[in-house]
Design a protein around this motif. Structure first.
Motif, PDB file in Angstrom:
ATOM      1  N   ASP A 102      21.950  81.025 -20.042  1.00  0.00           N
ATOM      2  CA  ASP A 102      20.498  80.864 -19.524  1.00  0.00           C
ATOM      3  C   ASP A 102      20.835  80.483 -17.378  1.00  0.00           C
ATOM      4  O   ASP A 102      19.971  79.851 -17.446  1.00  0.00           O
ATOM      5  N   LYS A 103      22.199  80.407 -17.596  1.00  0.00           N
ATOM      6  CA  LYS A 103      22.492  80.795 -16.236  1.00  0.00           C
ATOM      7  C   LYS A 103      22.679  82.542 -15.657  1.00  0.00           C
ATOM      8  O   LYS A 103      22.879  82.187 -14.393  1.00  0.00           O
ATOM      9  N   ASP A 104      23.089  83.313 -16.372  1.00  0.00           N
ATOM     10  CA  ASP A 104      22.820  84.535 -15.878  1.00  0.00           C
ATOM     11  C   ASP A 104      21.572  85.289 -15.403  1.00  0.00           C
ATOM     12  O   ASP A 104      20.283  85.440 -15.979  1.00  0.00           O
ATOM     13  N   PHE A 105      20.943  84.644 -14.234  1.00  0.00           N
ATOM     14  CA  PHE A 105      19.337  85.580 -13.205  1.00  0.00           C
ATOM     15  C   PHE A 105      19.580  86.564 -12.615  1.00  0.00           C
ATOM     16  O   PHE A 105      21.028  87.167 -12.102  1.00  0.00           O
ATOM     17  N   ARG A 106      18.875  86.915 -12.939  1.00  0.00           N
ATOM     18  CA  ARG A 106      17.847  88.225 -12.154  1.00  0.00           C
ATOM     19  C   ARG A 106      17.931  87.566 -10.935  1.00  0.00           C
ATOM     20  O   ARG A 106      16.204  86.954 -11.251  1.00  0.00           O
ATOM     21  N   TYR A 107      17.096  87.715  -9.085  1.00  0.00           N
ATOM     22  CA  TYR A 107      16.301  87.040  -8.787  1.00  0.00           C
ATOM     23  C   TYR A 107      15.690  88.021  -7.974  1.00  0.00           C
ATOM     24  O   TYR A 107      15.927  89.388  -8.071  1.00  0.00           O
ATOM     25  N   TYR A 108      14.014  87.378  -7.652  1.00  0.00           N
ATOM     26  CA  TYR A 108      13.748  88.715  -6.400  1.00  0.00           C
ATOM     27  C   TYR A 108      12.776  88.254  -5.581  1.00  0.00           C
ATOM     28  O   TYR A 108      12.554  86.814  -6.040  1.00  0.00           O
ATOM     29  N   VAL A 109      12.185  89.273  -4.776  1.00  0.00           N
ATOM     30  CA  VAL A 109      11.141  88.683  -3.880  1.00  0.00           C
ATOM     31  C   VAL A 109      10.323  89.512  -3.151  1.00  0.00           C
ATOM     32  O   VAL A 109      10.846  90.726  -3.659  1.00  0.00           O
ATOM     33  N   VAL A 110       9.188  89.037  -2.976  1.00  0.00           N
ATOM     34  CA  VAL A 110       7.751  90.242  -3.209  1.00  0.00           C
ATOM     35  C   VAL A 110       7.887  90.205  -0.927  1.00  0.00           C
ATOM     36  O   VAL A 110       7.328  89.234  -0.408  1.00  0.00           O
ATOM     37  N   LEU A 111       7.594  91.413  -1.081  1.00  0.00           N
ATOM     38  CA  LEU A 111       7.364  91.334   0.611  1.00  0.00           C
ATOM     39  C   LEU A 111       5.781  90.645   1.088  1.00  0.00           C
ATOM     40  O   LEU A 111       5.426  91.784   1.775  1.00  0.00           O
ATOM     41  N   ASN A 112       5.082  91.435  -0.430  1.00  0.00           N
ATOM     42  CA  ASN A 112       3.610  90.829   0.105  1.00  0.00           C
ATOM     43  C   ASN A 112       2.938  92.337  -0.087  1.00  0.00           C
ATOM     44  O   ASN A 112       2.619  93.541  -0.139  1.00  0.00           O
ATOM     45  N   SER A 113       2.763  92.017   1.497  1.00  0.00           N
ATOM     46  CA  SER A 113       1.760  93.769   2.240  1.00  0.00           C
ATOM     47  C   SER A 113       2.761  94.632   2.466  1.00  0.00           C
ATOM     48  O   SER A 113       2.341  95.464   2.612  1.00  0.00           O
ATOM     49  N   ALA A 114       3.311  94.256   2.676  1.00  0.00           N
ATOM     50  CA  ALA A 114       4.825  95.250   3.124  1.00  0.00           C
ATOM     51  C   ALA A 114       5.201  96.420   1.980  1.00  0.00           C
ATOM     52  O   ALA A 114       5.429  95.379   1.314  1.00  0.00           O
ATOM     53  N   LYS A 115       6.272  97.231   2.313  1.00  0.00           N
ATOM     54  CA  LYS A 115       6.767  98.390   1.394  1.00  0.00           C
ATOM     55  C   LYS A 115       8.311  98.484   2.076  1.00  0.00           C
ATOM     56  O   LYS A 115       7.974  98.787   3.041  1.00  0.00           O
TER      57      LYS A 115
END
Length: 287
Positions: A102-115
């Motif tokens: 449960d410590k092996d994570f994948r992270y992500y962030v969302v740029l919302n309106s940008a690509k």
């Protein structure tokens, strides 16, 4: 007497050679004790989401095996020439990629309106709660082949899974390279029953600038009950970092009987790992 004397000389030389090999090489203190941040990320063109994986290395020669590998993220930045996107800890998303850990994570962030835009250079910078900073930079590939000719080997082999209705073929793709620039490609396919990318094969235009590129022949299984139209062939444009990293990984983990363990390619500062990019578009297949 002369023969015995010669044998004694040869034996002495062998003994000296053996003894000369017994040289103890000290392990650098940094490798023996220090744990480093590890960062991996594939930044994809035309996506509004940046995924990455974070971890800490465990030094092989460290006598203390109870190293705390926990990571708490404080801030993430996505930086290009035009703008910097800042994400604080509460804006960083994560999910577990390992059912047993449960410590092996994948992270992500969302740029919302940008690509993520083609041709632009991006830096992914991550800061932990201990103010450790690790970052990597990549330029998103511009040119992506949009058509390719599918070449099927006429040789038909029994399917390796023993099915009576499925057969194993070999295929390759022929596509056009863009002249006067370095291009790297990952060729593979997906099937309509999942989105996993199979048989990723890396190639480049080092000796074929502006000419036709031919991927290597790769295995493909299908039959009367599963026509070739059910497969989606892909040509993904990748950057040099992607190419160098996966070239080493495929050579070591693939079917090369002469492969040897080696360090994975790294382009990050503040730790280990690789930040690379890709650009994938629909490809029209011509037969």
């Amino acid at each position: 007497m002369k023969t015995i004397f010669n044998k004694i000389i040869v034996a002495s030389l062998i003994l000296v050679a053996i003894c000369s090999c017994e040289v103890e090489i000290p392990v650098p203190n940094e490798l023996a004790t220090n744990s480093k941040l590890v960062l991996y990320s594939e930044i994809k063109a035309n996506s509004d989401t940046v995924f990455f994986m974070m971890n800490r290395s465990v030094p092989i020669f460290n006598k203390n095996k109870n190293i705390n590998t926990d990571i708490v993220l404080k801030e993430v930045k996505i930086i290009n020439d035009d703008v910097t996107y800042n994400f604080k800890s509460n804006e960083i998303n994560s999910y577990s990629i390992n059912y047993f850990n449960d410590k092996d994570f994948r992270y992500y962030v969302v740029l919302n309106s940008a690509k993520i835009e083609e041709g632009k250079t991006y830096t992914l910078e991550v800061t932990t709660d201990k103010n450790e900073v690790i970052s990597g930079t990549t330029t998103i590939p511009n040119y992506v082949p949009t058509s390719a000719r599918l070449i099927l080997d006429s040789t038909q082999n029994d399917d390796p899974y023993g099915s009576n209705s499925y057969y194993e073929y070999f295929y390759q793709l022929e596509f056009q390279d863009k002249a006067n620039e370095k291009n790297y490609y990952a060729v593979g396919f997906t099937a309509d029953f999942d989105q996993f990318e199979y048989n990723q094969e890396l190639t480049n235009d080092l000796n074929n600038d502006g000419q036709k590129i031919y991927s290597q022949y790769s295995r493909l299984s299908y039959g009367s009950g599963y026509p070739i139209s059910n497969y989606l062939f892909t040509i993904k444009a990748v950057d040099e970092h992607y190419y160098k990293h996966y070239k080493i990984l495929i050579n070591y983990a693939g079917e090369n009987p002469f492969s040897e363990p080696q360090n994975l390619y790294s382009n990050v500062t503040g730790g280990l790992g690789c930040v690379y990019s890709s650009n994938l578009k629909p490809v029209t297949i011509i037969r």
